[in-house]
Design an enzyme around this catalytic site. Sequence first.
Site, PDB file in Angstrom:
ATOM      1  CB  SER A  93     -30.962 -32.349  62.826  1.00  0.00           C
ATOM      2  OG  SER A  93     -30.270 -32.613  64.033  1.00  0.00           O
ATOM      3  CG  HIS A 119     -15.603 -40.480  59.711  1.00  0.00           C
ATOM      4  ND1 HIS A 119     -14.775 -41.482  60.209  1.00  0.00           N
ATOM      5  CD2 HIS A 119     -14.809 -39.717  58.912  1.00  0.00           C
ATOM      6  CE1 HIS A 119     -13.553 -41.330  59.711  1.00  0.00           C
ATOM      7  NE2 HIS A 119     -13.544 -40.270  58.926  1.00  0.00           N
TER       8      HIS A 119
END
Length: 271
Positions: free
Chosen positions: A166, A243
Amino acid sequence: MTSTVDVGDARLAYTETGAGSPVVWLHGSGPGATGLSNFGGNLAAFPDYRNIVIDLPGWGGSPRPETDEPLIFHAADRVCRAMASLGVERAHLVGNSYGGAVAMRIAMRYPDSVDRLVLMAPGGVLPADAPPWPAGLERLFAYMAAEKPSREAMAEFVRLMVFDESLATGELIDERFESSLRVHPELPIPPNFGDLTPDLSLIGAATLLVWGREDQTVPLAWAGKILEGIPDAELRVLPHCRHWVQYERAPEFNHIVREFLQGGAAAAAEG
């Protein structure tokens, strides 16, 4: 406001905020990356530092270099030139992915210019069995290789950067896609980033490694070689995170980094 600084063979774009001890922020190599796209949401938590957020050569507002030198090595030298031009003799370095590799290279070659290092899943140190590449790097290289990058390819890349998809908003995807079209790196695939592995022991700076447990671009399994190679390194792992640690887990990241930087050389001298 973005400015530029002369580094001899080019002018690098940068943004500066705050006042205090210098912190140089170095972004990753993903398509559409810029200093502010990586760190714009973090700077408000560091108003008591002089934050210098650089667009590395070939990204954002900084021109693509014409060089056969490994990209990490080339960028590290230009960041040091930028620091000198801006009157910064010594700074903390905060680097994400490729920017983390650039920060490590600076600490190896120019140790007197570095106080503390914060590295978020840094590049430049590969395991012996790579390739095959993790999914995030595969998408990154595919985007770089595309003659006509698409917004959908960017959306797929951005979704791989975060655990909570999201957070891969349409606004973020549009921003990164438009930025990638302005400066789309024309590089061999995979690019010649350079190998930092042999020189890890040269890093004398206190180093904080921050990793997302579910990182699919620079996997947590790759952290061991860096953690063992840098003499004064510690590792913090954030769960439910991929990441882009500084984006996906911004409050925790800001707290961890502030705590670490406050233990730097300046604080020790005052004590």
